[in-house]
Design an enzyme around this catalytic site. Structure first.
Site, PDB file in Angstrom:
ATOM      1  N   GLU A  24      -5.067  -4.792  10.670  1.00 41.12           N
ATOM      2  CA  GLU A  24      -4.132  -3.565  10.981  1.00 41.12           C
ATOM      3  C   GLU A  24      -4.137  -3.046  12.185  1.00 41.12           C
ATOM      4  O   GLU A  24      -5.086  -2.083  12.251  1.00 41.12           O
ATOM      5  CB  GLU A  24      -4.020  -2.585   9.733  1.00 41.12           C
ATOM      6  CG  GLU A  24      -3.326  -3.524   8.484  1.00 41.12           C
ATOM      7  CD  GLU A  24      -3.010  -2.300   7.484  1.00 41.12           C
ATOM      8  OE1 GLU A  24      -2.097  -2.339   6.841  1.00 41.12           O
ATOM      9  OE2 GLU A  24      -3.868  -1.307   7.291  1.00 41.12           O
TER      10      GLU A  24
ATOM     11  N   HIS B 284      -9.374   0.971   5.187  1.00 40.71           N
ATOM     12  CA  HIS B 284      -8.222   1.030   5.830  1.00 40.71           C
ATOM     13  C   HIS B 284      -8.411   2.295   7.155  1.00 40.71           C
ATOM     14  O   HIS B 284      -9.207   3.209   6.718  1.00 40.71           O
ATOM     15  CB  HIS B 284      -7.090   1.854   4.808  1.00 40.71           C
ATOM     16  CG  HIS B 284      -5.721   1.856   5.446  1.00 40.71           C
ATOM     17  ND1 HIS B 284      -5.360   2.795   6.205  1.00 40.71           N
ATOM     18  CD2 HIS B 284      -4.624   0.913   5.249  1.00 40.71           C
ATOM     19  CE1 HIS B 284      -4.062   2.547   6.476  1.00 40.71           C
ATOM     20  NE2 HIS B 284      -3.734   1.241   5.793  1.00 40.71           N
TER      21      HIS B 284
ATOM     22  N   GLY C 239       2.704   2.636  10.769  1.00 40.49           N
ATOM     23  CA  GLY C 239       3.391   3.710  10.719  1.00 40.49           C
ATOM     24  C   GLY C 239       4.191   4.214  11.778  1.00 40.49           C
ATOM     25  O   GLY C 239       4.810   5.281  11.768  1.00 40.49           O
TER      26      GLY C 239
ATOM     27  N   SER D 234       3.507  -1.918  10.355  1.00 43.91           N
ATOM     28  CA  SER D 234       5.298  -1.771  10.352  1.00 43.91           C
ATOM     29  C   SER D 234       5.688  -3.247  10.085  1.00 43.91           C
ATOM     30  O   SER D 234       6.754  -3.759  10.846  1.00 43.91           O
ATOM     31  CB  SER D 234       5.449  -1.200  11.726  1.00 43.91           C
ATOM     32  OG  SER D 234       5.138   0.017  11.875  1.00 43.91           O
TER      33      SER D 234
ATOM     34  N   GLU E  58      -7.079   4.855   8.008  1.00 41.56           N
ATOM     35  CA  GLU E  58      -6.940   6.036   7.524  1.00 41.56           C
ATOM     36  C   GLU E  58      -8.051   6.698   6.908  1.00 41.56           C
ATOM     37  O   GLU E  58      -8.401   7.727   7.175  1.00 41.56           O
ATOM     38  CB  GLU E  58      -5.620   6.237   6.669  1.00 41.56           C
ATOM     39  CG  GLU E  58      -4.148   6.014   7.554  1.00 41.56           C
ATOM     40  CD  GLU E  58      -2.939   5.587   7.008  1.00 41.56           C
ATOM     41  OE1 GLU E  58      -1.997   5.390   7.354  1.00 41.56           O
ATOM     42  OE2 GLU E  58      -3.022   5.541   5.565  1.00 41.56           O
TER      43      GLU E  58
ATOM     44  N   LYS F  14       0.278   4.298  -0.247  1.00 44.16           N
ATOM     45  CA  LYS F  14      -0.459   5.575   0.218  1.00 44.16           C
ATOM     46  C   LYS F  14      -0.264   6.595  -0.599  1.00 44.16           C
ATOM     47  O   LYS F  14      -0.285   6.590  -1.941  1.00 44.16           O
ATOM     48  CB  LYS F  14      -0.035   5.874   1.937  1.00 44.16           C
ATOM     49  CG  LYS F  14      -0.155   4.394   2.783  1.00 44.16           C
ATOM     50  CD  LYS F  14       0.100   4.692   4.126  1.00 44.16           C
ATOM     51  CE  LYS F  14      -0.332   3.422   4.906  1.00 44.16           C
ATOM     52  NZ  LYS F  14      -0.146   3.596   6.626  1.00 44.16           N
TER      53      LYS F  14
ATOM     54  N   ASN G 283       0.848  -1.414  -0.066  1.00 49.58           N
ATOM     55  CA  ASN G 283       0.033   0.044   0.099  1.00 49.58           C
ATOM     56  C   ASN G 283       0.932   1.442   0.034  1.00 49.58           C
ATOM     57  O   ASN G 283       1.514   1.577   1.091  1.00 49.58           O
ATOM     58  CB  ASN G 283      -0.886  -0.049   1.242  1.00 49.58           C
ATOM     59  CG  ASN G 283      -1.931   1.273   1.338  1.00 49.58           C
ATOM     60  OD1 ASN G 283      -1.977   2.015   0.399  1.00 49.58           O
ATOM     61  ND2 ASN G 283      -2.429   1.471   2.512  1.00 49.58           N
TER      62      ASN G 283
END
Length: 250
Positions: free
Chosen positions: A172, A101, A178, A214, A103, A13, A11
């Protein structure tokens, strides 16, 4: 260790440029061609920003690496400024679409019901949705991880076994995305086993479940050694070809 074929999806991003993509994908194709000598090589895919999908299709079209979008609309067409439909992704040869996701949930207010509708739309258009779930640090510290995962998956599971057999799930933990933090193999396996149980109850026990948060070449092997972890959804490490392939080979 899972008996299902390993799947590793990158991904990107909001990263990349035409020059950077050219180098990254060219390097990745070379590495993947070498790895593919092994018949058990992992299945690889990248999910790039929408403007680069044609470039990705051109560079990966003759390879074994798939590609997809980082999101997709629940709508077929219409007055939805900024949205991208399943049919649009399909025109660029996409196989995958990430939905839900953290985010997107956090920054765009996407609910679990919205995520389920996006997954259904992807399936109806021939794409495989990668449905993401995960808890925050405060939810984990409160001991609510499994309840949060169950709640997020409820409308997805309600789509039924036929739909579930056409998707991939990804766990996740929000606190590990991150941040450099990674769930321990034991923590990840506990949640993956819970998801597997929910899938089994819904009639789709063998769907692949990826771990994201991560993931690096250095920790991938210990994660993949678990029975219910079938691969990874990779963020930052997918932007470096050797790191991404290292995860796939772990």
């Amino acid at each position: 260790m899972s008996v299902r074929r390993r799947l590793v999806i990158g991904n990107w991003k909001m990263n990349g440029s035409k020059a950077e993509n050219q180098q990254l994908l060219s390097d990745l194709v070379k590495l993947q061609n070498a790895a593919a000598v092994n018949e058990a090589a992992a299945e690889l895919a990248v999910c790039a920003p929408f403007p680069y999908l044609q470039q990705v299709a051109d560079l990966l079209g003759q390879s074994s690496i798939g590609w997809g979008g980082q999101d997709v609309s629940e709508h077929d067409k219409g007055a939805y400024t900024g949205e991208v439909s399943v049919a649009m992704l399909a025109e660029f040869g996409c196989k995958w679409a990430i939905v839900g996701h953290s985010e997107r949930r956090a920054y765009h207010g996407e609910s679990s019901d919205t995520v389920a509708r996006k997954a259904a739309a992807a399936i109806s258009g021939g794409l495989t949705p990668v449905v993401c779930v995960g808890e925050t640090q405060s939810e984990r510290e409160a001991g609510n991880t499994l309840q949060v995962i169950s709640s997020q998956l409820e409308p997805v599971l309600a789509l039924g076994a036929d739909a579930l057999k056409k998707m991939v799930l990804a766990y996740e933990p929000v606190w590990a995305i991150g941040t450099g933090l990674t769930a321990s193999p034991e923590q990840a396996q506990e949640v993956h086993a819970h998801i597997r149980k929910l899938l089994a109850q819904a009639g789709a026990p063998e769907q692949r479940i990826l771990y994201g948060g991560s993931v690096k070449a250095a920790n991938a092997a210990s994660l993949f050694a678990n029975e219910d972890i079938d691969g990874a959804l990779v963020g930052g490490a997918s932007l470096v070809a050797t790191d991404f392939q290292g995860i796939a080979n772990a």
